[in-house]
Motif scaffolding. Sequence first.
Motif, PDB file in Angstrom:
ATOM      1  N   ASP A  51       7.457  -3.537  17.336  1.00  0.00           N
ATOM      2  CA  ASP A  51       8.532  -4.425  17.546  1.00  0.00           C
ATOM      3  C   ASP A  51       9.526  -4.737  16.327  1.00  0.00           C
ATOM      4  O   ASP A  51      10.435  -5.516  16.325  1.00  0.00           O
ATOM      5  N   GLY A  52       9.272  -4.163  15.342  1.00  0.00           N
ATOM      6  CA  GLY A  52       9.709  -4.388  13.866  1.00  0.00           C
ATOM      7  C   GLY A  52       9.341  -5.393  13.089  1.00  0.00           C
ATOM      8  O   GLY A  52       9.699  -5.506  12.013  1.00  0.00           O
ATOM      9  N   THR A  53       8.366  -6.159  13.461  1.00  0.00           N
ATOM     10  CA  THR A  53       7.557  -7.152  12.785  1.00  0.00           C
ATOM     11  C   THR A  53       6.864  -6.424  11.624  1.00  0.00           C
ATOM     12  O   THR A  53       5.949  -5.660  11.973  1.00  0.00           O
ATOM     13  N   VAL A  54       7.073  -7.109  10.355  1.00  0.00           N
ATOM     14  CA  VAL A  54       6.392  -6.479   9.146  1.00  0.00           C
ATOM     15  C   VAL A  54       5.018  -6.623   9.093  1.00  0.00           C
ATOM     16  O   VAL A  54       4.658  -7.977   9.172  1.00  0.00           O
ATOM     17  N   ILE A  55       4.173  -5.825   8.999  1.00  0.00           N
ATOM     18  CA  ILE A  55       2.947  -5.762   8.677  1.00  0.00           C
ATOM     19  C   ILE A  55       2.397  -5.723   7.291  1.00  0.00           C
ATOM     20  O   ILE A  55       1.537  -6.979   6.938  1.00  0.00           O
ATOM     21  N   SER A  56       2.899  -5.298   6.584  1.00  0.00           N
ATOM     22  CA  SER A  56       2.720  -5.145   4.888  1.00  0.00           C
ATOM     23  C   SER A  56       4.065  -4.422   4.244  1.00  0.00           C
ATOM     24  O   SER A  56       4.536  -3.504   4.890  1.00  0.00           O
ATOM     25  N   THR A  57       4.080  -5.085   2.883  1.00  0.00           N
ATOM     26  CA  THR A  57       5.166  -4.356   2.085  1.00  0.00           C
ATOM     27  C   THR A  57       4.577  -4.376   0.943  1.00  0.00           C
ATOM     28  O   THR A  57       3.967  -5.170   0.486  1.00  0.00           O
ATOM     29  N   LYS A  58       4.637  -3.113   0.336  1.00  0.00           N
ATOM     30  CA  LYS A  58       4.066  -2.836  -1.170  1.00  0.00           C
ATOM     31  C   LYS A  58       4.926  -2.254  -1.992  1.00  0.00           C
ATOM     32  O   LYS A  58       5.361  -1.209  -1.391  1.00  0.00           O
ATOM     33  N   THR A  59       4.707  -2.567  -2.993  1.00  0.00           N
ATOM     34  CA  THR A  59       5.699  -1.744  -4.363  1.00  0.00           C
ATOM     35  C   THR A  59       4.966  -0.846  -4.687  1.00  0.00           C
ATOM     36  O   THR A  59       3.659  -0.741  -5.417  1.00  0.00           O
ATOM     37  N   TYR A  60       5.366   0.592  -4.992  1.00  0.00           N
ATOM     38  CA  TYR A  60       4.931   1.642  -5.301  1.00  0.00           C
ATOM     39  C   TYR A  60       5.828   2.333  -6.471  1.00  0.00           C
ATOM     40  O   TYR A  60       6.934   2.078  -6.448  1.00  0.00           O
ATOM     41  N   HIS A  61       5.050   3.336  -7.217  1.00  0.00           N
ATOM     42  CA  HIS A  61       5.851   4.159  -7.996  1.00  0.00           C
ATOM     43  C   HIS A  61       5.936   5.487  -7.614  1.00  0.00           C
ATOM     44  O   HIS A  61       5.151   6.004  -6.890  1.00  0.00           O
ATOM     45  N   TYR A  62       7.021   6.582  -8.113  1.00  0.00           N
ATOM     46  CA  TYR A  62       7.011   7.848  -7.805  1.00  0.00           C
ATOM     47  C   TYR A  62       5.498   8.440  -7.784  1.00  0.00           C
ATOM     48  O   TYR A  62       4.971   8.605  -8.878  1.00  0.00           O
TER      49      TYR A  62
END
Length: 247
Positions: A51-62
């Motif tokens: 439904d579009g609810t965010v489960i997780s967001t994390k910052t990464y590098h290339y």
Amino acid sequence: PANPTKAADKTYTYTFAGWDKTVGKVTGNATYTAKYTSEYINYNVKFVNEDGTVISTKTYHYGDTVTAPSNPTKANDKIYGYTFSHWDKEIVKVTGNAVYTAKYTYYCACFGPDDEFYLDVETGYMPNIDEKTTVADIVNAFAQKDITVTVTDANGNSMDANEYVGTGCIITEEYGNKYQGILLGDVDGNGIIDSTDYLRIKAMFLKKYTIEGVYFVAADVEVDGEISSTDFLQIKKHFLGTLNLHK
């Protein structure tokens, strides 16, 4: 000259930090080399539910390896239960911002396979209709669970409440999903098992008649994937009263 620039690559952005030595009065030929500071580019990798609810967001590098969160869940509704299946695409090393969406398989939660009526979401059938089941029987069974269904004939035409529901009839639940009814042994779709069914299946076995789709499933009373003499003989015994196919 004016401060130079250096284009970002996939990993870093660059900011001019000065020349390699102090720019002064000329004492001879001279070369000044631009120097830069570098800063990692941060990429956001997001995992979201259906439904579009965010489960997780994390910052990464290339080039970083992405770690998926624990498998998410989706609450049952009044008709279906849900089981996490997979993410919508392969999880790969970071090349940019990315969003991964959870996908689910679903199953009938309102009735079980041993109940009088059952929605088989894998095949799209309601497979266990009994002989002389009426439209009202099906509608009322679902209504007891606060679920609205409509029943039409195989061509989508409306049916009266007291009409028999046979093979090929269409049951549409309130979310809009459609299921074809199967009455084992009923290949003409009239909701009863009689000599017509027997003769059609026998002709199919003798390769004089073709039965396809949901009607083939109904004809295969042995449930072995083929039409044999056992199938039509069992149907004959059923309508003669010496065997009950639905026991």
